[in-house]
Scaffold this active site. Sequence first.
Site, PDB file in Angstrom:
ATOM      1  N   ASP A 152       0.884  -1.376  -0.102  1.00 21.98           N
ATOM      2  CA  ASP A 152      -0.121  -0.071   0.028  1.00 21.98           C
ATOM      3  C   ASP A 152       0.898   1.207   0.232  1.00 21.98           C
ATOM      4  O   ASP A 152       1.422   1.527   0.991  1.00 21.98           O
ATOM      5  CB  ASP A 152      -0.871   0.134   1.214  1.00 21.98           C
ATOM      6  CG  ASP A 152      -1.636   1.266   1.266  1.00 21.98           C
ATOM      7  OD1 ASP A 152      -1.709   2.118   0.465  1.00 21.98           O
ATOM      8  OD2 ASP A 152      -2.376   1.306   2.229  1.00 21.98           O
TER       9      ASP A 152
ATOM     10  N   LYS B  79       3.062  10.991  -3.296  1.00 26.91           N
ATOM     11  CA  LYS B  79       1.934  10.543  -4.129  1.00 26.91           C
ATOM     12  C   LYS B  79       1.114  11.731  -4.809  1.00 26.91           C
ATOM     13  O   LYS B  79       0.628  11.424  -5.936  1.00 26.91           O
ATOM     14  CB  LYS B  79       1.157   9.573  -3.227  1.00 26.91           C
ATOM     15  CG  LYS B  79       0.258   9.051  -3.921  1.00 26.91           C
ATOM     16  CD  LYS B  79      -0.655   7.890  -2.835  1.00 26.91           C
ATOM     17  CE  LYS B  79      -1.397   6.941  -3.434  1.00 26.91           C
ATOM     18  NZ  LYS B  79      -2.203   6.102  -2.437  1.00 26.91           N
TER      19      LYS B  79
ATOM     20  N   GLU C 121      -7.270   0.598  -4.311  1.00 25.58           N
ATOM     21  CA  GLU C 121      -7.277   0.429  -3.127  1.00 25.58           C
ATOM     22  C   GLU C 121      -8.583  -0.183  -2.561  1.00 25.58           C
ATOM     23  O   GLU C 121      -8.514  -0.954  -1.760  1.00 25.58           O
ATOM     24  CB  GLU C 121      -6.755   1.795  -2.429  1.00 25.58           C
ATOM     25  CG  GLU C 121      -5.399   1.882  -2.782  1.00 25.58           C
ATOM     26  CD  GLU C 121      -4.972   3.307  -2.580  1.00 25.58           C
ATOM     27  OE1 GLU C 121      -5.662   4.395  -2.017  1.00 25.58           O
ATOM     28  OE2 GLU C 121      -3.856   3.536  -2.765  1.00 25.58           O
TER      29      GLU C 121
ATOM     30  N   ASP D  37     -13.119   5.098   1.136  1.00 25.24           N
ATOM     31  CA  ASP D  37     -11.731   5.157   1.335  1.00 25.24           C
ATOM     32  C   ASP D  37     -11.173   6.723   1.561  1.00 25.24           C
ATOM     33  O   ASP D  37     -10.877   7.241   0.327  1.00 25.24           O
ATOM     34  CB  ASP D  37     -11.070   4.161   0.341  1.00 25.24           C
ATOM     35  CG  ASP D  37      -9.436   4.107   0.638  1.00 25.24           C
ATOM     36  OD1 ASP D  37      -8.954   4.718   1.439  1.00 25.24           O
ATOM     37  OD2 ASP D  37      -8.625   3.505  -0.180  1.00 25.24           O
TER      38      ASP D  37
END
Lengths: 182, 614
Positions: B23, B86, B184, B206
């Site tokens: 992850d 990210k 994800e 999420d």
Amino acid sequence: MRTHFDVFGLPRAYDVDVPALEKQYRELSLLWHPDRVAQADARERLKALEGTTALNEAFKTLKDPVRRAFYLLKLHGIDLDREDAGAQKDMPLEFLEEVMELREALDGAMEKKDLARARSMATDVEARRKAALAEAAGTLRALEGGGGGADLVKKASHALGRVRYFTRFLEQVDAFEEESLS
Amino acid sequence: MSKNGYLQIHDPLKPKGQAVGIDLGTTNSLVAAVVQDKPRCVPVDEGDSLLLPSVVHYAKDGGVVVGARARRLAPEHPDDTIASVKRFMGRSPDDAETRKLGHYRFVPGAKVVRFDVAGGTPVTPIEVSGEVLRALKRRAEAHFSTKVEQAVITVPAYFDDAQRQATKDAGRLAGLEVLRLLNEPTAAALAYGLDKGSQGTYAVYDLGGGTFDVSILKLEDGIFEVKSTGGDSALGGDDFDRVIAQHVLQTMGVTEPSPSLVAEVLAASRKAKEALTDAPEVQLTVGSHTQTVKRADFDAWIQPLVQKTGLVCRRALKDAGVTAAELDGVVLVGGATRVPAVRRYVAEVFGREPLGDIDPDQVVAMGAAVLANLLTTVDRQDDVLLLDVIPLSLGLETMGGITEKLIPRNSTIPMAAAQVFTTFKDGQTGLDVHVVQGERELVQDNRSLARFTLSGIPPLAAGMARVEVRFSVDADGILSVSAKEQSTGVSQSITVKPSHGLTDEEIEQMLLDSIDHAEEDIQARQVREQRVDAERVLAEAERQLREHGDLLQEGERPAIDAGMARVRELMKGEDHLKLKEAVHTLDEASRPFIERVMNQAITQVVAGHSVEEY
């Protein structure tokens, strides 16, 4: 040419048993999906990727009555999705008038930020879209049943041309609605 | 060496070592693997933490520090310490989001984002992410005492083509074979669904450090079918920190804070946010400034951000063709869903209490590990399958700057679609193709992925030449485009990659550079293993000295103490050969003493005592 119907081993027809199609789609996915053969050699994996891509395309097209109708028309030689879309210019005059009228009304509503007006237009257009789709479905059933030729193709093409236009119209209302709410 | 390590080494079915799930998060990254049929996260940072802060510090001497240590270096070296990288992945330097994020020094005029950091060479977000992945790989290798070369890496479902390609490139840079890019929310559903044996239709909400996703999935007989997905790849818990920080800076009366102050206030804000999950109010301290932050105020500050997620959820439900009432459950994923105001809002939007009984930080990595394990299993007997979708429509620019969609959003992947174009001028031999991604009607409002010119079309009358442009999206959600001239059968096939990533040549060069570091990697592992060995020997020596000090002879103690001191000293360093030597020396120095201890034990057993007494 291998058709989307061939992928599922189905006869070419307007009516499709969607729950059965869905079940078959799941079974074939388990057999063909690239993830299921991740440890196989490169050739096998490429075959899986291509097979699954074709399966997904076929399933997407056949499970949805609108896409299925456009696809059948395409098999009869008229591709309404083609970019130059010569077929679209072929629409009857009264339809073009209807389009202009709707266009003006929606532009007016959007200019005034009149969401209620746009929504009520959408309800009306949704009904017209349904009627056009029903007409297309009837015509395609007759075509696939072996009856008639060029006339029916033209009729189906006009009906689906309307469906296509009404769908875009509804998408525009949706976008307008989302914009107004956010 | 861990207990699992032995098993993994001798598993003949895993010649490539341990396959893992990663992850790669905005704030924290995790690595997990399936061991004895269960997915487990692996300790990857100080204090055996399962979370590796996704922070990379570039030192003046060219060294790279990743994790909690790097995060502590941020206030002092704000420009050389890259956090939340990210959010830069696959974005161009003039992207609004990029500018919003930056206190960093960017290399001006570059086509891709480049951070000007200490140590000489500017780095791209792909390289920074590559460092995080490499750290995870190494630490997982140390944990399992085996190679880690294959990984499933998770990405936000809402990542576009450029962001996915960038993530895959980062994996390659870290020396990983990327088995699959996994969305994800789908990863979370996999971990959840398999654990609970769930069936039915679920929403996965999420909210991570920097990205928001919602997916609607149907779970049935092992098949996880994503019905729709939506999100915002620039919204997350990081933004909550920023909102607090803004208010704090305002209270402090600072209008133009220095980069170090910003880093410090952000760190304090993050702590305050976390503390507010359990406390109604907290004290926030930055230098000499202290203020109280009340949960009610915090809730009000973040309300506009939280409400943005609601719109996305409603659209996802609509796209999936289900109502909130028809759902069988709502699953919470991502650290930011710990915020009580977020939980309340999710309950309100879906009309039910969300489930959160698997740790929202770990569940994504665990799901990725499950898939990594499945993908590396030969002769599969299970019937688990993920059917995922692309989050954003893919299309082409047509006349008047209008987007023509070829593959609509929420199409199941892998997927392909083709469109035929005709020439509009007599004798036209070239055709401009502009590939875009997004939902908007105007091309300029969508993401531009690639532009190219198809040349070599035979000169024919207008409308006679027919060119078929074909889009193929693979199971990672990555697009390739090919084109074929149909009228003459001249097939010209090209594959296009997005324009904001690195070129293949650049990746190759970086890979070559990293091979120079490979020697260092092996060394790092040996140091780690030798340290474990040394620790064991030290512990044993201490125990024997404590329990059997009476058996020491004149002059032995100083030599053993010196040996132990030397081992302790070298454990701090990086030279595993010297450490090994020191361990050996300590062994030698204590051998006569240890032999005496053992002899005494044997004698006493013979004399009718049991060993247990000692």
